[in-house]
Design a protein around this motif. Structure first.
Motif, mmCIF file in Angstrom:
data_model
loop_
_atom_site.group_PDB
_atom_site.id
_atom_site.type_symbol
_atom_site.label_atom_id
_atom_site.label_comp_id
_atom_site.label_asym_id
_atom_site.label_seq_id
_atom_site.Cartn_x
_atom_site.Cartn_y
_atom_site.Cartn_z
ATOM 1 N N HIS A 40 0.855 -1.180 0.000
ATOM 2 C CA HIS A 40 0.000 0.000 0.000
ATOM 3 C C HIS A 40 0.891 1.229 0.000
ATOM 4 N N SER A 41 0.389 2.282 -0.568
ATOM 5 C CA SER A 41 1.146 3.531 -0.621
ATOM 6 C C SER A 41 0.176 4.675 -0.852
ATOM 7 N N ALA A 42 0.735 5.871 -0.938
ATOM 8 C CA ALA A 42 -0.075 7.034 -1.268
ATOM 9 C C ALA A 42 -0.583 6.895 -2.697
ATOM 10 N N SER A 43 -1.571 7.696 -3.034
ATOM 11 C CA SER A 43 -2.170 7.625 -4.374
ATOM 12 C C SER A 43 -1.331 8.309 -5.443
ATOM 13 N N HIS A 44 -0.322 9.053 -5.021
ATOM 14 C CA HIS A 44 0.545 9.761 -5.964
ATOM 15 C C HIS A 44 1.992 9.520 -5.569
ATOM 16 N N GLY A 45 2.866 9.623 -6.527
ATOM 17 C CA GLY A 45 4.289 9.433 -6.270
ATOM 18 C C GLY A 45 4.921 8.667 -7.411
ATOM 19 N N ARG A 46 6.233 8.555 -7.333
ATOM 20 C CA ARG A 46 7.002 7.998 -8.445
ATOM 21 C C ARG A 46 6.588 6.568 -8.801
ATOM 22 N N LYS A 47 6.468 5.677 -7.814
ATOM 23 C CA LYS A 47 6.149 4.278 -8.159
ATOM 24 C C LYS A 47 4.753 4.137 -8.734
ATOM 25 N N ILE A 48 3.786 4.857 -8.190
ATOM 26 C CA ILE A 48 2.418 4.789 -8.711
ATOM 27 C C ILE A 48 2.372 5.407 -10.109
ATOM 28 N N ASP A 49 3.078 6.531 -10.294
ATOM 29 C CA ASP A 49 3.153 7.135 -11.631
ATOM 30 C C ASP A 49 3.775 6.171 -12.637
ATOM 31 N N THR A 74 -9.822 -6.134 9.996
ATOM 32 C CA THR A 74 -10.838 -5.758 9.014
ATOM 33 C C THR A 74 -10.669 -4.280 8.701
ATOM 34 N N PHE A 75 -11.029 -3.906 7.493
ATOM 35 C CA PHE A 75 -10.869 -2.531 7.029
ATOM 36 C C PHE A 75 -12.207 -1.998 6.544
ATOM 37 N N THR A 76 -12.505 -0.764 6.919
ATOM 38 C CA THR A 76 -13.704 -0.111 6.414
ATOM 39 C C THR A 76 -13.440 0.328 4.976
ATOM 40 N N ASP A 77 -14.504 0.627 4.241
ATOM 41 C CA ASP A 77 -14.336 1.148 2.883
ATOM 42 C C ASP A 77 -13.515 2.430 2.903
ATOM 43 N N GLN A 78 -13.742 3.279 3.901
ATOM 44 C CA GLN A 78 -12.999 4.538 4.003
ATOM 45 C C GLN A 78 -11.506 4.272 4.176
ATOM 46 N N GLN A 79 -11.150 3.302 5.005
ATOM 47 C CA GLN A 79 -9.743 2.958 5.188
ATOM 48 C C GLN A 79 -9.137 2.414 3.895
ATOM 49 N N VAL A 80 -9.848 1.540 3.235
ATOM 50 C CA VAL A 80 -9.345 0.966 1.981
ATOM 51 C C VAL A 80 -9.160 2.057 0.936
ATOM 52 N N ASN A 81 -10.104 2.990 0.876
ATOM 53 C CA ASN A 81 -10.030 4.064 -0.118
ATOM 54 C C ASN A 81 -9.002 5.136 0.218
ATOM 55 N N SER A 82 -8.432 5.099 1.425
ATOM 56 C CA SER A 82 -7.464 6.130 1.817
ATOM 57 C C SER A 82 -6.055 5.839 1.309
ATOM 58 N N VAL A 83 -5.840 4.640 0.752
ATOM 59 C CA VAL A 83 -4.519 4.267 0.235
ATOM 60 C C VAL A 83 -4.668 3.640 -1.150
ATOM 61 N N THR A 84 -3.554 3.545 -1.849
ATOM 62 C CA THR A 84 -3.512 2.798 -3.104
ATOM 63 C C THR A 84 -2.938 1.421 -2.790
ATOM 64 N N VAL A 85 -3.658 0.396 -3.164
ATOM 65 C CA VAL A 85 -3.168 -0.977 -2.994
ATOM 66 C C VAL A 85 -2.648 -1.424 -4.354
ATOM 67 N N TRP A 86 -1.446 -1.940 -4.359
ATOM 68 C CA TRP A 86 -0.862 -2.455 -5.595
ATOM 69 C C TRP A 86 -0.204 -3.788 -5.306
ATOM 70 N N ARG A 87 0.087 -4.493 -6.366
ATOM 71 C CA ARG A 87 0.620 -5.837 -6.207
ATOM 72 C C ARG A 87 1.694 -6.109 -7.242
ATOM 73 N N ILE A 88 2.473 -7.132 -6.955
ATOM 74 C CA ILE A 88 3.446 -7.645 -7.916
ATOM 75 C C ILE A 88 3.170 -9.136 -8.064
ATOM 76 N N ASP A 89 2.827 -9.546 -9.278
ATOM 77 C CA ASP A 89 2.688 -10.965 -9.601
ATOM 78 C C ASP A 89 4.055 -11.447 -10.059
ATOM 79 N N LEU A 90 4.699 -12.272 -9.242
ATOM 80 C CA LEU A 90 6.026 -12.773 -9.593
ATOM 81 C C LEU A 90 5.900 -13.869 -10.641
#
Length: 181
Positions: A77-86, A156-172
């Protein structure tokens, strides 16, 4: 299980589109269960990628799951903006990456300064990073992250908590384990 037999593959050469096998066969981990145990014991993964700015590498906390094909998917998880997300967005949500993680590191004393070494267990892999869009997978990714990092598998996470971050993944897609005891 560490690979046994001849201890060196000195005749391996790089071939475009292929993965070179590990040179030190005596340290190569070929058992998928042992690779998973190494991943389980690691807390930080270094993620390397290239973007418009050039090469970079970032240390990240992660969660993971082993897919039905036996290969891991790592969650972050990370912020919604930044180098890796970009970089992931610029790559059409399919950014090629390399990852490295290690655990149980300690020096091994040698007879001379050049004879010293390091004991470790490690995993090196390649894969594809993508931003997770589906709410339930985002929630599961965060749960896996908390289970792995904080030993809290039932968060457990509320929708608000889930929406407060960007979730990303790496499929190896290619994973190599190595042990030096």
């Amino acid at each position: 299980m560490v690979h046994m037999g001849s201890t060196r593959r000195n005749d391996e050469r790089t071939v475009a589109g292929c993965h070179r096998r590990m040179r030190r066969t005596d340290r190569e981990v070929v058992d998928p269960g042992m690779v998973e145990r190494i991943i389980r014991d690691c807390r930080i993964v270094d993620v390397a990628y290239a973007d418009a700015e050039g090469m970079t590498i970032i240390p990240m906390n992660f969660g993971y799951v082993i897919r039905p094909d036996g290969l891991p998917t790592l969650y972050f998880h990370s912020a919604s903006h930044g180098r890796k997300i970009d970089a992931i967005r610029a790559a059409g949500n399919a950014l090629p990456v390399a990852v490295s993680m290690r655990t149980d590191c300690r020096p091994i004393e040698g007879r001379t300064p050049c004879g010293w070494g390091e004991a470790f267990r490690s995993v090196v892999a390649t894969g594809t990073a993508s931003i997770v869009e589906a709410m339930e997978e985002r929630r599961e990714g965060l749960r896996l992250l908390m289970a792995h990092q904080a030993d809290m598998p039932d968060v457990t996470f509320t929708d608000q908590q889930v929406n407060s971050v960007t979730v990303w993944r790496i499929d190896l897609d290619h994973v190599t384990g190595k042990v030096h005891e």
